[in-house]
Scaffold this motif. Structure first.
Motif, PDB file in Angstrom:
ATOM      1  N   MET A 118      -8.001  21.856  -2.000  1.00 16.76           N
ATOM      2  CA  MET A 118      -6.809  22.015  -2.831  1.00 16.76           C
ATOM      3  C   MET A 118      -5.670  21.152  -2.284  1.00 16.76           C
ATOM      4  O   MET A 118      -5.023  20.419  -3.028  1.00 16.76           O
ATOM      5  CB  MET A 118      -6.414  23.494  -2.812  1.00 16.76           C
ATOM      6  N   ALA A 119      -5.445  21.217  -0.981  1.00 15.61           N
ATOM      7  CA  ALA A 119      -4.356  20.455  -0.363  1.00 15.61           C
ATOM      8  C   ALA A 119      -4.558  18.958  -0.580  1.00 15.61           C
ATOM      9  O   ALA A 119      -3.610  18.225  -0.874  1.00 15.61           O
ATOM     10  CB  ALA A 119      -4.277  20.764   1.126  1.00 15.61           C
ATOM     11  N   THR A 120      -5.802  18.507  -0.459  1.00 18.89           N
ATOM     12  CA  THR A 120      -6.089  17.090  -0.654  1.00 18.89           C
ATOM     13  C   THR A 120      -5.823  16.691  -2.107  1.00 18.89           C
ATOM     14  O   THR A 120      -5.274  15.620  -2.385  1.00 18.89           O
ATOM     15  CB  THR A 120      -7.542  16.781  -0.270  1.00 18.89           C
ATOM     16  N   ALA A 121      -6.226  17.572  -3.031  1.00 17.49           N
ATOM     17  CA  ALA A 121      -5.996  17.290  -4.450  1.00 17.49           C
ATOM     18  C   ALA A 121      -4.502  17.161  -4.738  1.00 17.49           C
ATOM     19  O   ALA A 121      -4.062  16.235  -5.424  1.00 17.49           O
ATOM     20  CB  ALA A 121      -6.605  18.398  -5.309  1.00 17.49           C
ATOM     21  N   VAL A 122      -3.713  18.074  -4.179  1.00 14.12           N
ATOM     22  CA  VAL A 122      -2.265  18.032  -4.395  1.00 14.12           C
ATOM     23  C   VAL A 122      -1.678  16.753  -3.801  1.00 14.12           C
ATOM     24  O   VAL A 122      -0.854  16.078  -4.425  1.00 14.12           O
ATOM     25  CB  VAL A 122      -1.587  19.279  -3.783  1.00 14.12           C
ATOM     26  N   GLY A 123      -2.149  16.393  -2.608  1.00 13.37           N
ATOM     27  CA  GLY A 123      -1.682  15.166  -1.969  1.00 13.37           C
ATOM     28  C   GLY A 123      -2.034  13.944  -2.804  1.00 13.37           C
ATOM     29  O   GLY A 123      -1.226  13.023  -2.960  1.00 13.37           O
ATOM     30  N   LEU A 124      -3.236  13.961  -3.375  1.00 18.96           N
ATOM     31  CA  LEU A 124      -3.695  12.838  -4.190  1.00 18.96           C
ATOM     32  C   LEU A 124      -2.847  12.716  -5.455  1.00 18.96           C
ATOM     33  O   LEU A 124      -2.456  11.613  -5.860  1.00 18.96           O
ATOM     34  CB  LEU A 124      -5.166  13.035  -4.552  1.00 18.96           C
ATOM     35  N   PHE A 125      -2.530  13.850  -6.044  1.00 21.79           N
ATOM     36  CA  PHE A 125      -1.662  13.871  -7.227  1.00 21.79           C
ATOM     37  C   PHE A 125      -0.313  13.233  -6.887  1.00 21.79           C
ATOM     38  O   PHE A 125       0.218  12.401  -7.635  1.00 21.79           O
ATOM     39  CB  PHE A 125      -1.481  15.325  -7.690  1.00 21.79           C
ATOM     40  N   ASN A 126       0.206  13.593  -5.721  1.00 17.23           N
ATOM     41  CA  ASN A 126       1.472  13.039  -5.234  1.00 17.23           C
ATOM     42  C   ASN A 126       1.395  11.514  -5.108  1.00 17.23           C
ATOM     43  O   ASN A 126       2.264  10.790  -5.607  1.00 17.23           O
ATOM     44  CB  ASN A 126       1.777  13.676  -3.873  1.00 17.23           C
ATOM     45  N   SER A 127       0.323  11.019  -4.479  1.00 16.26           N
ATOM     46  CA  SER A 127       0.171   9.570  -4.313  1.00 16.26           C
ATOM     47  C   SER A 127       0.034   8.879  -5.649  1.00 16.26           C
ATOM     48  O   SER A 127       0.533   7.772  -5.850  1.00 16.26           O
ATOM     49  CB  SER A 127      -1.064   9.234  -3.478  1.00 16.26           C
ATOM     50  N   PHE A 128      -0.660   9.539  -6.568  1.00 18.27           N
ATOM     51  CA  PHE A 128      -0.902   8.961  -7.888  1.00 18.27           C
ATOM     52  C   PHE A 128       0.434   8.711  -8.610  1.00 18.27           C
ATOM     53  O   PHE A 128       0.679   7.619  -9.125  1.00 18.27           O
ATOM     54  CB  PHE A 128      -1.785   9.918  -8.691  1.00 18.27           C
ATOM     55  N   ILE A 129       1.307   9.716  -8.603  1.00 16.02           N
ATOM     56  CA  ILE A 129       2.630   9.559  -9.214  1.00 16.02           C
ATOM     57  C   ILE A 129       3.368   8.408  -8.538  1.00 16.02           C
ATOM     58  O   ILE A 129       3.999   7.573  -9.179  1.00 16.02           O
ATOM     59  CB  ILE A 129       3.460  10.844  -9.061  1.00 16.02           C
ATOM     60  N   ASN A 130       3.247   8.373  -7.210  1.00 14.05           N
ATOM     61  CA  ASN A 130       3.936   7.353  -6.438  1.00 14.05           C
ATOM     62  C   ASN A 130       3.513   5.947  -6.843  1.00 14.05           C
ATOM     63  O   ASN A 130       4.331   5.051  -6.999  1.00 14.05           O
ATOM     64  CB  ASN A 130       3.626   7.588  -4.953  1.00 14.05           C
ATOM     65  N   ILE A 131       2.215   5.757  -7.013  1.00 16.94           N
ATOM     66  CA  ILE A 131       1.710   4.432  -7.367  1.00 16.94           C
ATOM     67  C   ILE A 131       2.209   4.033  -8.747  1.00 16.94           C
ATOM     68  O   ILE A 131       2.630   2.894  -8.976  1.00 16.94           O
ATOM     69  CB  ILE A 131       0.165   4.413  -7.296  1.00 16.94           C
ATOM     70  N   ILE A 132       2.231   4.993  -9.677  1.00 17.99           N
ATOM     71  CA  ILE A 132       2.740   4.701 -11.016  1.00 17.99           C
ATOM     72  C   ILE A 132       4.209   4.270 -10.941  1.00 17.99           C
ATOM     73  O   ILE A 132       4.617   3.284 -11.555  1.00 17.99           O
ATOM     74  CB  ILE A 132       2.569   5.924 -11.937  1.00 17.99           C
ATOM     75  N   LEU A 133       4.991   4.994 -10.137  1.00 13.38           N
ATOM     76  CA  LEU A 133       6.407   4.645  -9.985  1.00 13.38           C
ATOM     77  C   LEU A 133       6.570   3.249  -9.393  1.00 13.38           C
ATOM     78  O   LEU A 133       7.410   2.465  -9.827  1.00 13.38           O
ATOM     79  CB  LEU A 133       7.111   5.670  -9.096  1.00 13.38           C
ATOM     80  N   LEU A 134       5.728   2.947  -8.388  1.00 11.46           N
ATOM     81  CA  LEU A 134       5.803   1.637  -7.733  1.00 11.46           C
ATOM     82  C   LEU A 134       5.521   0.521  -8.725  1.00 11.46           C
ATOM     83  O   LEU A 134       6.254  -0.468  -8.806  1.00 11.46           O
ATOM     84  CB  LEU A 134       4.803   1.591  -6.569  1.00 11.46           C
ATOM     85  N   ILE A 135       4.456   0.696  -9.511  1.00 10.63           N
ATOM     86  CA  ILE A 135       4.087  -0.327 -10.492  1.00 10.63           C
ATOM     87  C   ILE A 135       5.207  -0.482 -11.526  1.00 10.63           C
ATOM     88  O   ILE A 135       5.593  -1.594 -11.883  1.00 10.63           O
ATOM     89  CB  ILE A 135       2.742   0.037 -11.165  1.00 10.63           C
ATOM     90  N   ALA A 136       5.772   0.646 -11.945  1.00 15.28           N
ATOM     91  CA  ALA A 136       6.847   0.606 -12.937  1.00 15.28           C
ATOM     92  C   ALA A 136       8.067  -0.132 -12.387  1.00 15.28           C
ATOM     93  O   ALA A 136       8.645  -0.988 -13.056  1.00 15.28           O
ATOM     94  CB  ALA A 136       7.227   2.025 -13.349  1.00 15.28           C
ATOM     95  N   ALA A 137       8.436   0.183 -11.131  1.00 18.09           N
ATOM     96  CA  ALA A 137       9.615  -0.447 -10.531  1.00 18.09           C
ATOM     97  C   ALA A 137       9.403  -1.945 -10.398  1.00 18.09           C
ATOM     98  O   ALA A 137      10.290  -2.756 -10.687  1.00 18.09           O
ATOM     99  CB  ALA A 137       9.905   0.165  -9.167  1.00 18.09           C
ATOM    100  N   ASN A 138       8.201  -2.322  -9.989  1.00 21.97           N
ATOM    101  CA  ASN A 138       7.896  -3.732  -9.824  1.00 21.97           C
ATOM    102  C   ASN A 138       7.937  -4.468 -11.161  1.00 21.97           C
ATOM    103  O   ASN A 138       8.488  -5.564 -11.274  1.00 21.97           O
ATOM    104  CB  ASN A 138       6.514  -3.878  -9.175  1.00 21.97           C
ATOM    105  N   PHE A 139       7.405  -3.818 -12.188  1.00 21.59           N
ATOM    106  CA  PHE A 139       7.379  -4.400 -13.533  1.00 21.59           C
ATOM    107  C   PHE A 139       8.807  -4.602 -14.048  1.00 21.59           C
ATOM    108  O   PHE A 139       9.171  -5.683 -14.521  1.00 21.59           O
ATOM    109  CB  PHE A 139       6.598  -3.462 -14.461  1.00 21.59           C
ATOM    110  N   LEU A 140       9.614  -3.555 -13.909  1.00 24.98           N
ATOM    111  CA  LEU A 140      10.999  -3.617 -14.378  1.00 24.98           C
ATOM    112  C   LEU A 140      11.761  -4.736 -13.681  1.00 24.98           C
ATOM    113  O   LEU A 140      12.464  -5.526 -14.306  1.00 24.98           O
ATOM    114  CB  LEU A 140      11.708  -2.299 -14.094  1.00 24.98           C
ATOM    115  N   SER A 141      11.581  -4.776 -12.361  1.00 24.84           N
ATOM    116  CA  SER A 141      12.310  -5.755 -11.566  1.00 24.84           C
ATOM    117  C   SER A 141      11.903  -7.178 -11.944  1.00 24.84           C
ATOM    118  O   SER A 141      12.718  -8.085 -12.000  1.00 24.84           O
ATOM    119  CB  SER A 141      12.058  -5.475 -10.096  1.00 24.84           C
ATOM    120  N   LYS A 142      10.634  -7.369 -12.235  1.00 23.35           N
ATOM    121  CA  LYS A 142      10.131  -8.675 -12.632  1.00 23.35           C
ATOM    122  C   LYS A 142      10.796  -9.103 -13.938  1.00 23.35           C
ATOM    123  O   LYS A 142      11.201 -10.247 -14.102  1.00 23.35           O
ATOM    124  CB  LYS A 142       8.614  -8.562 -12.847  1.00 23.35           C
ATOM    125  N   ARG A 143      10.899  -8.153 -14.862  1.00 25.64           N
ATOM    126  CA  ARG A 143      11.518  -8.411 -16.144  1.00 25.64           C
ATOM    127  C   ARG A 143      13.003  -8.760 -15.999  1.00 25.64           C
ATOM    128  O   ARG A 143      13.500  -9.722 -16.565  1.00 25.64           O
ATOM    129  CB  ARG A 143      11.399  -7.161 -17.040  1.00 25.64           C
TER     130      ARG A 143
END
Lengths: 337, 296
Positions: free
Chosen positions: A305-330
């Motif tokens: 369970m703890a690993t799943a929650v941690g993975l969910f956390n990282s997943f959101i993080n990666i989406i945010l990172l990609i979004a920030a990078n995309f926005l900044s590029k634009r």
């Protein structure tokens, strides 16, 4: 120090000059195909690979092996069976987490703390860096820098202890100051409404000077001719800061911002854990503290369970990172990749 | 440059802002120092400001003797963690940085990617914990040091420094004279990296000195606890008033007073070593971070 700097600068220049030469030389050599050059295969650098062996083994063991271990998020891990033999359960643990009554509180707290810090820790060091660079007296500048960097070297444990000491309603210096200014008597460390401010502002106290270093450094590389031209055109100090200095640190600031977004969801366990108490917990608990509480801290040790929650956390993080990078590029044409 | 009136006002306002920021940083530290040397009675009633009142060293004595000299034991452990941790970290960082700074290394991009990925992705708390445990490092001093021993960010700073300030031609010349890469690294590269070595030792040593998380996760045994864990325990005990001095004759309020004063002494004890060496090293920071920020 001065001499040392000059030396390195001179060396860097030499290096740059030599690089140009060597490019020409190399081109000539490729045309000529001298036999000695040609012989240089990968094994001539064998000892370089041997040097890499230790660090590579290190990241494989301490970074990549845990990445493999993430699969227990999709299994019912039991210590007896080990990672591989534990049965697959699909998204069971994720579903269980989403149905938690605490789920939205955890997500909300994590986002508030992260975004609040992200905004403040981006803007304030830029402003401070711009102003610090304007201090005309070199010695004064040095003193301000040395003083403001110092809190960065104080441990998280100490900073959190200081928060408790200073915000104590009866004896704390800050709490007394607030009361003298007309605030009501509040135990700030035991209140949910003050928690976010305590978290973010204490972090700012600690990091302000340190985070501005990079901007001060970048500004010292700005071409003075730009300023001279602006002065002739009648620009005052403030206008020059806005139109020359600010744009010149913007690319660095953008990279810093994207990097911070990349770490957005992974920061804060230690500090949240240290600041948390029974009273402020509804505001202080974040996804990372939840992971710790249900696994290592609990008698139940819900590792999957703890690993799943941690993975969910990282997943959101990666989406945010990609979004920030995309926005900044634009917007600014600056990006990590 | 002739300064206009506007510029002079700007300077004055700017100086005031700088003074305010410095005051915000320094005043809390002086306040803690003053309280730690003051009589617990006065500390308890919030009487002490920036100058010690009722000067005493008794609080320090209490902090040091607390829980059978736990603080001293913590210091001893932290010195061990800091020394060996820094040694291991420096070895890993420089061994990775040098080969990756060499443009003629085949597969350099691939190795670089391998390291950079770890900056953004990690297995998370439990999978890392399981790896440490399966290696038999749980509750060992090495288990506190190794996870997080290599900072890829620092490694990139060092690599960029090697690339930008040590001319490749110098290395080529040495190689033509028959110098092996490894000897080149030891005899030529490392001595030229002295400022980088200073910065990295500082970064890593401070990191280990202040580290709390790894010991919290990977350590059980009180005898191996680093200072930060001891401080945390001492602090939460004094905060909740559950302080046991072993002296049964002292009343509840007496204990609360002592606990309040001890909090400040504890903070001073933990901060002092870092803040003492810090001013001597601060001159290196700017350069170190600037080199690292170059994209290379």
């Amino acid at each position: 120090m001065q001499v040392n700097e000059q030396k390195t600068a001179a060396m860097a220049e030499e290096g740059a000059g030599a690089k140009k030469e060597s490019a020409v030389e190399n081109a000539a050599k490729t045309v000529a195909r001298t036999p000695r050059r040609n012989k240089k295969r990968w094994y001539t650098n064998l000892d370089l690979y041997l040097m890499l062996l230790l660090p590579v083994a290190y990241v494989l063991i301490f970074h990549y092996a845990p990445m493999y271990g993430v699969i227990i998020a999709f299994k019912d891990y039991s210590a007896g069976r080990g990672i591989w033999a534990s049965p697959w359960v699909g998204f069971k643990h994720f579903a269980a987490f989403f149905e938690q009554p605490d789920f939205w509180v955890l997500v909300k707290n994590t986002l508030i703390v992260s975004i609040y810090s992200l905004i403040l820790y981006t803007i304030v060091p830029i402003v401070f860096g711009l102003l610090l660079f304007e201090v005309p007296n070199k010695a004064a500048k040095r003193v301000v820098q040395t003083v403001t960097y110092a809190p960065y070297f104080i441990s998280g444990v100490i900073v959190c202890s200081m928060c408790y000491s200073f915000l104590d309603a009866d004896t704390g210096m800050l709490a007394q100051l607030f009361q003298a200014l007309g605030a009501e008597r509040t135990q700030y460390m035991y209140s949910t409404s003050a928690y976010y401010h305590v978290y973010v502002l204490s972090g700012l106290w600690q990091g302000l000077g340190w985070w501005s270093i990079i901007y001060v450094g970048t500004l010292s590389n700005v071409d003075p001719a730009l300023h001279e031209a602006a002065i002739i055109d009648g620009a005052n100090r403030f206008q020059r800061i806005i139109h020359i200095n600010f744009p010149s640190i913007l690319p660095v600031a953008t990279i810093q911002f994207i990097m911070s977004v990349g770490n957005l969801m992974s920061i804060g366990f230690e500090k949240s854990w240290l600041l948390m108490n029974e009273q402020n917990k509804p505001a202080a608990k974040i996804i990372a503290t939840y992971v710790y509480e249900i696994s290592l801290k609990s008698t139940l040790k819900q590792f999957s369970m703890a690993t799943a929650v941690g993975l969910f956390n990282s997943f959101i993080n990666i989406i945010l990172l990609i979004a920030a990078n995309f926005l900044s590029k634009r917007v600014s044409e600056t990006s990590l990749w | 440059m002739i300064k206009g009136r506007y510029d002079r006002i700007f300077d004055i306002v700017n100086y005031l802002i700088m003074i305010a920021v410095c005051a915000i940083v320094v005043i809390p530290l002086i306040f803690i120092l003053a309280n730690s040397f003051s009589s617990p009675d006065l500390v308890y009633f919030g009487e002490v400001r920036l100058i010690p009142k009722g000067f005493t060293l008794a609080t320090y004595k209490q902090v040091i003797t607390y829980d059978d000299y736990a603080i001293l034991n913590g210091f001893k452990n932290t010195i061990i963690y800091t020394f060996f941790g820094t040694l291991i970290s420096m070895t890993l960082t420089f061994l990775a940085a040098y080969p990756l700074s060499r443009k003629d290394l085949k597969g350099r991009g691939l190795f670089m990617t391998l390291f950079v990925i770890t900056m953004f992705f990690n297995g998370g708390l439990i999978p890392t914990f399981l790896v440490v445990k399966s290696l038999g490092l749980y509750n060992r001093m090495l288990g506190v040091i190794l996870p997080g021993a290599l900072s890829v960010y620092n490694m990139i700073i060092v690599r960029t420094y090697m690339q930008s300030s040590i001319p490749y031609e110098l290395q080529e010349a040495a190689m033509i004279d028959g110098c092996s890469n490894f000897r080149l690294f030891l005899v030529i590269i490392l001595p030229l990296c002295k400022p980088m070595i200073a910065i990295m030792v500082l970064f890593y040593a401070v990191g280990y000195w202040n580290s709390y998380y790894n010991a919290l996760i990977y350590l059980q045994d009180e005898a191996r606890e680093p200072i930060q864990i001891v401080l945390r325990r001492l602090f939460s005990q004094t905060k909740s008033g559950g302080l046991s001095t072993g002296n049964t004759s002292t009343s509840g309020t007496e204990l609360a007073k002592q606990a309040e004063a001890m909090q400040y002494a504890v903070i001073v004890v933990a901060m002092a070593p870092i803040l003492c060496i810090y001013p001597f090293l601060s001159k290196y920071f700017e350069r170190g971070l600037m080199v690292g920020s170059l994209k290379g």
